[in-house]
Design a protein around this motif. Structure first.
Motif, short mmCIF file in Angstrom:
data_model
loop_
_atom_site.label_atom_id
_atom_site.label_comp_id
_atom_site.label_asym_id
_atom_site.label_seq_id
_atom_site.Cartn_x
_atom_site.Cartn_y
_atom_site.Cartn_z
N ALA A 95 71.24 -99.10 12.07
CA ALA A 95 71.65 -100.22 12.93
C ALA A 95 72.41 -101.26 12.12
N TYR A 113 67.31 -107.14 22.37
CA TYR A 113 67.13 -105.85 23.03
C TYR A 113 65.90 -105.92 23.93
N LEU A 162 66.12 -100.66 14.76
CA LEU A 162 66.86 -101.89 14.47
C LEU A 162 66.69 -102.33 13.02
N ILE A 201 74.45 -104.15 13.71
CA ILE A 201 73.84 -104.85 14.85
C ILE A 201 73.15 -106.10 14.34
#
Length: 259
Positions: A241, A249, A236, A244
């Motif tokens: 990512a 999550y 992440l 995002i």
């Protein structure tokens, strides 16, 4: 993993990085090329002094010390991972939580992130890029009323704060995300399993089953490992990512029973 992700040169602050999932995240980020600064109240022997700052992040002064160290040692920051969290509240339900206990839960699980973000986010906005990852908990959805009401409430507040922040700074190039672990098999959780096992007259595996039953069961049949939490956080935080932001999550082996 090293061939898949690249955090080369990413200036990273990871709070609570001396044990458990925090230590695993520090190790993985270093392996992937990040320049890491981490913090806790005291340094472990395995951490080089140059990548550590001692501070009590439950205080305003401690957060100021860390924010200053980020500027002095890193010259700014590209990734912030708020790992710090936990609970020392007694069992006994809501009646056992007085003013001091409630304040302690908020000072540990919410306010360090708020204070450090307030100090460091302007630099991210100015450079037009950055990632902030708040580690929340599935207990914001599954509080245990006997023991974790304060902790769960503080993590719920952290989650809502994180969502609001993401909406504000995403247009300015800064991604803000949440990672919500379930039970992680750390040294502390193993000690808890051993204590429960002794009280119940069973072995450590039986103690783990007691914990899983308290959580309503883990369909995967085991807790997550610190390395698995670190893997998710590293992805992440990486450029892979890049689109995002604003999401949470869950990494809990299926503990949360709803979609």
């Amino acid at each position: 993993m090293g061939g898949f992700l690249n955090l080369q040169g990413k200036r990273t602050l990871i709070t609570g990085g001396t044990q458990g999932a925090g230590a695993a995240t520090v190790a993985l980020f270093r392996e992937l090329g990040a320049t890491v600064l981490t913090t806790a109240r005291s340094r472990t022997a395995t951490l080089p002094a140059e990548m550590f700052v001692a501070a009590d992040l439950t205080t305003v002064q401690g957060c100021q010390v860390v924010a200053g160290a980020v500027q002095d040692r890193l010259g700014g920051v590209d990734i912030i991972v708020h790992m710090l969290g936990g609970s020392s509240a007694p069992g006994g339900g809501f009646a056992a939580l007085g003013e001091a206990e409630w304040q302690a839960e908020l000072n540990l699980n919410l306010m360090p992130a708020v204070r450090l973000d307030r100090a460091l986010l302007p630099g991210m906005v100015a450079q037009g890029s950055g990632v902030v990852i708040h580690v929340t908990s599935i207990q914001r959805l599954l509080p245990l009323p006997e023991a974790t009401t304060g902790y769960a409430a503080a993590k719920a507040a952290l989650s809502v704060y994180s969502k609001s922040l993401s909406k504000e700074v995403a247009p300015k190039g800064v991604r803000v995300l949440r990672v919500a672990p379930g039970w992680i098999e750390t040294e502390a959780s193993v000690r808890l399993a051993e204590r429960l096992a002794e009280e119940a007259g069973t072995d450590t595996e039986g103690g783990k089953q007691i914990i899983m039953q308290a959580l309503g069961g883990i369909p995967l049949g085991r807790p997550s490992t610190p390395a698995e939490i670190a893997n998710l956080i590293a992805f992440l935080g990486s450029d892979r990512a890049g689109s995002i932001t604003g999401t949470e999550y869950v990494i809990d082996g299926g503990t949360v029973p709803t979609a």
